[in-house]
Design a protein around this motif. Structure first.
Motif, PDB file in Angstrom:
ATOM      1  N   ASN A 165      -4.767   3.459   2.447  1.00 48.04           N
ATOM      2  CA  ASN A 165      -3.554   4.336   2.506  1.00 48.04           C
ATOM      3  C   ASN A 165      -2.515   3.993   1.420  1.00 48.04           C
ATOM      4  O   ASN A 165      -1.525   4.025   1.542  1.00 48.04           O
ATOM      5  CB  ASN A 165      -2.861   4.428   3.915  1.00 48.04           C
ATOM      6  CG  ASN A 165      -3.369   5.315   4.770  1.00 48.04           C
ATOM      7  OD1 ASN A 165      -2.980   6.251   5.453  1.00 48.04           O
ATOM      8  ND2 ASN A 165      -4.857   5.029   5.386  1.00 48.04           N
ATOM      9  N   ALA A 166      -3.273   3.542   0.233  1.00 43.69           N
ATOM     10  CA  ALA A 166      -2.419   2.865  -0.947  1.00 43.69           C
ATOM     11  C   ALA A 166      -1.915   4.264  -1.659  1.00 43.69           C
ATOM     12  O   ALA A 166      -0.596   4.116  -2.177  1.00 43.69           O
ATOM     13  CB  ALA A 166      -3.148   2.008  -1.692  1.00 43.69           C
ATOM     14  N   GLY A 167      -2.586   5.199  -2.033  1.00 49.81           N
ATOM     15  CA  GLY A 167      -2.521   6.178  -2.814  1.00 49.81           C
ATOM     16  C   GLY A 167      -2.362   6.170  -4.356  1.00 49.81           C
ATOM     17  O   GLY A 167      -1.939   6.786  -4.824  1.00 49.81           O
ATOM     18  N   THR A 190       5.813   3.447   3.266  1.00 52.20           N
ATOM     19  CA  THR A 190       4.590   3.076   2.367  1.00 52.20           C
ATOM     20  C   THR A 190       3.773   4.330   2.133  1.00 52.20           C
ATOM     21  O   THR A 190       2.520   4.124   2.042  1.00 52.20           O
ATOM     22  CB  THR A 190       3.922   1.771   2.951  1.00 52.20           C
ATOM     23  OG1 THR A 190       2.967   2.114   4.094  1.00 52.20           O
ATOM     24  CG2 THR A 190       4.724   0.570   3.111  1.00 52.20           C
ATOM     25  N   VAL A 191       4.200   5.562   1.851  1.00 49.38           N
ATOM     26  CA  VAL A 191       3.589   6.567   1.494  1.00 49.38           C
ATOM     27  C   VAL A 191       3.241   6.923   0.009  1.00 49.38           C
ATOM     28  O   VAL A 191       2.018   6.950  -0.322  1.00 49.38           O
ATOM     29  CB  VAL A 191       4.405   7.882   2.035  1.00 49.38           C
ATOM     30  CG1 VAL A 191       3.475   9.284   1.866  1.00 49.38           C
ATOM     31  CG2 VAL A 191       4.721   7.782   3.672  1.00 49.38           C
ATOM     32  N   GLY A 192       4.172   6.892  -0.936  1.00 46.95           N
ATOM     33  CA  GLY A 192       3.771   6.923  -2.152  1.00 46.95           C
ATOM     34  C   GLY A 192       3.981   8.279  -2.879  1.00 46.95           C
ATOM     35  O   GLY A 192       3.761   8.596  -4.033  1.00 46.95           O
ATOM     36  N   VAL A 229       0.705  -1.212   0.206  1.00 46.27           N
ATOM     37  CA  VAL A 229      -0.016  -0.104   0.025  1.00 46.27           C
ATOM     38  C   VAL A 229       0.947   1.417  -0.072  1.00 46.27           C
ATOM     39  O   VAL A 229       0.605   2.230   0.737  1.00 46.27           O
ATOM     40  CB  VAL A 229      -0.911  -0.154   0.958  1.00 46.27           C
ATOM     41  CG1 VAL A 229      -2.184  -0.910   0.890  1.00 46.27           C
ATOM     42  CG2 VAL A 229      -0.568  -0.277   2.286  1.00 46.27           C
ATOM     43  N   THR A 230       1.626   1.303  -0.967  1.00 47.76           N
ATOM     44  CA  THR A 230       2.846   2.437  -0.999  1.00 47.76           C
ATOM     45  C   THR A 230       2.234   3.382  -2.130  1.00 47.76           C
ATOM     46  O   THR A 230       1.972   4.806  -1.679  1.00 47.76           O
ATOM     47  CB  THR A 230       4.089   2.012  -1.431  1.00 47.76           C
ATOM     48  OG1 THR A 230       4.460   1.206  -0.394  1.00 47.76           O
ATOM     49  CG2 THR A 230       5.142   3.306  -1.190  1.00 47.76           C
ATOM     50  N   THR A 272      -0.260   7.859   5.896  1.00 48.52           N
ATOM     51  CA  THR A 272       0.978   7.717   4.955  1.00 48.52           C
ATOM     52  C   THR A 272       0.224   7.220   3.712  1.00 48.52           C
ATOM     53  O   THR A 272       0.519   6.181   2.848  1.00 48.52           O
ATOM     54  CB  THR A 272       1.951   6.295   5.062  1.00 48.52           C
ATOM     55  OG1 THR A 272       0.826   5.308   5.385  1.00 48.52           O
ATOM     56  CG2 THR A 272       2.472   6.423   6.488  1.00 48.52           C
ATOM     57  N   ALA A 273      -0.509   8.225   3.250  1.00 48.05           N
ATOM     58  CA  ALA A 273      -1.650   7.829   2.102  1.00 48.05           C
ATOM     59  C   ALA A 273      -0.884   7.853   0.720  1.00 48.05           C
ATOM     60  O   ALA A 273      -1.087   7.020  -0.157  1.00 48.05           O
ATOM     61  CB  ALA A 273      -2.835   8.775   2.012  1.00 48.05           C
ATOM     62  N   GLY A 274      -0.409   9.005   0.406  1.00 51.55           N
ATOM     63  CA  GLY A 274       0.537   9.278  -0.832  1.00 51.55           C
ATOM     64  C   GLY A 274      -0.391  10.151  -1.854  1.00 51.55           C
ATOM     65  O   GLY A 274       0.243  10.255  -2.993  1.00 51.55           O
TER      66      GLY A 274
HETATM   67  K   LIG Z   1       0.440   4.875   0.521  1.00 48.92           K
END
Ligand SMILES: [K+]
Ligand SMILES: [K+]
Lengths: 430, 430
Positions: A158-160, A373-375, A43-44, A261-263
């Motif tokens: 929170n995958a972005g 795992t932000v993105g 989920v980055t 850490t959504a991205g």
């Molecule tokens: K993310």
């Protein structure tokens, strides 16, 4: 647990390498399929190839499935499948689940799984509904519903990942989209046990210490970050300066929420000031809360260290928070997580400084984004060398699996008493 | 203690602002005199104006006096003066000295002061003699003796001030100069109590835990850093590549020793690779050993955290090193020092990213160099804005005074409370 993620990523890589997954019919390069599969499962949200233009609908659905699997966690999902099939969960399986879900006790793990399912479906469903209504004014209904579901799942997990090729920059001033996405991000990042705690207790006083720390830290970080980003970018003509005041505040708030850490982003990250990028790097390193869909060292780790340092500076011995004493073992565990994470980020940054043509700020930003795992990206990821792609892939994987696994290993072992006891001797530090 | 340093710096600023201190007769700008005085007293070595071309002989002697005062520490010096005048040292004064010299016990503080004086005179004298002999083949004897004394004092006090305008780049391949300077740096950076411990015990087994950790960590850091810098810079045509193998090794060794926290250099820092600069930044942050002339978070702080993290990862409870148990209070104190130092460095870096025209790597390098009282520079310091100069001045001052003061405040308080809660942690063996 790491094995589970590994199998999911391998399957994802295989599926995304198929010609059917590609928009053009030409199969995507294996290294990029691996990168995408890892980024989705962890989920980055970092991407070496643009999601919408590269992958077919089939490819996008594979990505969506990987996100949902990675977000909920492999073990939670298999538990749910077992429950749905009416199987009995053994104690051993419950212990494994406890590890996977990063819980303090084994009791209620199965019940928690049910909460997870209900809460996830409810949050993603409501988010998808609202987003679909908003999108339907801009695209055909079928596409609007698909886009609503995809972005609701991507936000809650929170995958972005996005299908707009430039994240949510076009929705910078859209209050509904901003609120739906940030609330999904925040609730997805609180951790399921906290949500369950809120749901069952419905009273601040009766919440567990863990829930209180998570909620207080999350609120504090969001408010502080909104104010700081607003102040730092206020006069930046490439970001906030041209916007009306309301949109300035909304964009500051969105960019304050998303590093943890959504991205997603509504401002172009590469256009932000160096000081803002440094600040966002710190937010990305801290990340979301344990047992959630987010990454980073976690809010509770950050809070434990902050409270401990403040206690020591004030000259107290007992590390107290909300009328409870934090065990020193917990603080040492937090120290270990932070130190190992910092070592990982700095080491990978050092190696990428050799292999890539980019400066420290850009490399550090991208590596922290992968670890947490932000993105979010300053634009380095699509330009990475193959070595760079492999390293970022490994960092995303470690970021998603490592801290959890490490934390459990530590927690389990801290319980065991040492056999030999050496005499104590002080040394001078600092 | 901070007050003492403040008075010394104020006096130094005044003297360096006098027309007589300037080479040209035109007085040096007050901001630059303040910067130089702080840099000398905090034994940092960062300079906004070149020492040799800007200051007269009088100015240089003022700088030398500030270095010696700052290096030995204000309290040590006043104690020595009192001893020389035959005054009796009261218990209260001994307690203040204990703080200033960062010692664990009050006993032996006066004796330690004598050791400090003897050892300093011996080391600086021997170093000055050897350097003067070397320099005498290149300049008139009087100047050679003066240069020998200046650079021996500057090296032993880990000050890094030089009279060559380009540090020791011209002596890159000179084995004698390299060895004399690095040995002065290393012994100055061990801390006087360790030197006294070695001198009185003369046996590894009987050394205190503190001495063992300092020696082992120092050796480990020097050897590791030499190897890493050698490997990273081996093919860099601007640094090691053109040199013969012996000089490659010598230059790697010198640049491995100097970031902790001497500040001399034989390679041009700005020509090093980004990854090497990141690595040197970490070395500068770690710094020298407690109660020495060097800065940084200190070797023991680094070692305590490293050992604690390793212990926790392995799943043990007792934090053991050399057959002794480190009190958890010591580890928490180390955590506090590292966290506060990191916060300071990152915050100042953030502010300078706003006020200065420089990228993250350059700013972080310069700020860490100031915090660690190192003095290595990528070239930003001479170009700093007035705000930047004031901030770096404050950082050098905090770097020299803060960690010590903070550490004592913590140690004193932990000790006081510790008697009540954890009496067994007060046991000191060895
Ligand atoms: K993310
Ligand atoms: K120095």
């Amino acid at each position: 647990m790491a094995l589970g993620f590994g199998v999911v990523i391998a399957t994802g890589t295989l599926l995304l390498s198929l010609p059917i997954a590609s928009q053009s019919g030409q199969p995507v390069a294996v290294i990029d399929a691996l990168f995408t599969a890892t980024s989705a499962t962890a989920v980055t949200g970092l991407v070496t190839v643009d999601t919408q233009t590269t992958y077919s609908l089939f490819g996008e659905l594979v990505i969506l499935a990987l996100i949902q699997t990675g977000g909920l966690g492999f073990m939670t999902l298999s538990t749910l499948v077992a429950l749905l099939l009416g199987k009995r969960i053994t104690l051993k399986e419950r212990l494994v689940m406890q590890e996977a879900m990063n819980q303090l006790t084994v009791e209620g793990v199965v019940r928690l799984s049910k909460y997870v399912l209900i809460f996830t479906l409810f949050a993603e469903g409501l988010g998808a509904l609202l987003l679909s209504i908003r999108f339907s004014s801009q695209m055909p209904l079928g596409q609007a519903i698909y886009f609503g579901i995809f972005h609701a799942v991507s936000a809650f997990c929170n995958a972005g990942f996005d299908l707009f090729s430039k994240s949510l920059v076009d929705y910078r001033g859209d209050l509904l989209v901003n609120m739906v996405i940030t609330l999904l991000i925040i609730f997805g990042g609180l951790g399921f046990s906290v949500v369950a705690d809120i749901y069952t207790k419905r009273s601040w006083k009766r919440l567990s210490l863990h829930s209180k720390i998570v909620i207080r830290t999350t609120l504090l970080l969001i408010v502080t970050a909104t104010v700081i980003i607003f102040l730092l970018e206020y006069t930046n003509t490439k970001s906030l300066a041209p916007l009306p005041l309301g949109e300035k505040i909304l964009a500051s708030y969105f960019q304050a929420v998303t590093p943890r850490t959504a991205g997603f982003n509504t401002l172009v990250i590469g256009d932000l000031r160096p000081v803002t990028l440094l600040f966002i790097t710190i937010l990305m390193f801290i990340g979301a809360s344990p047992g959630s869909t987010g990454g980073g060292i976690k809010t509770t780790t950050f809070a434990a260290i902050a409270v401990a340092v403040w206690t020591i500076i004030r000259g107290n011995v007992d590390i107290e928070v909300f009328g409870r004493r934090l065990p020193r073992g917990t603080v040492l565990k937090a120290l270990a997580i932070a130190a190992v994470s910092l070592l990982l980020v700095v080491t990978v940054t050092g190696i990428l400084l050799i292999t890539e043509q980019a400066d420290l700020q850009m490399v550090l930003f991208e590596v922290t984004s992968a670890f947490g795992t932000v993105g979010l990206s300053m634009g380095l990821t699509p330009k990475l060398t193959t070595t760079g792609k492999l390293l970022i892939t490994a960092t995303m994987f470690t970021g998603r699996v490592g801290p959890l696994t490490l934390a459990f290993a530590i927690a389990q072992r801290l319980g065991r008493q040492g056999i030999k006891h050496y005499p104590e001797e002080r040394i001078i530090v600092g």
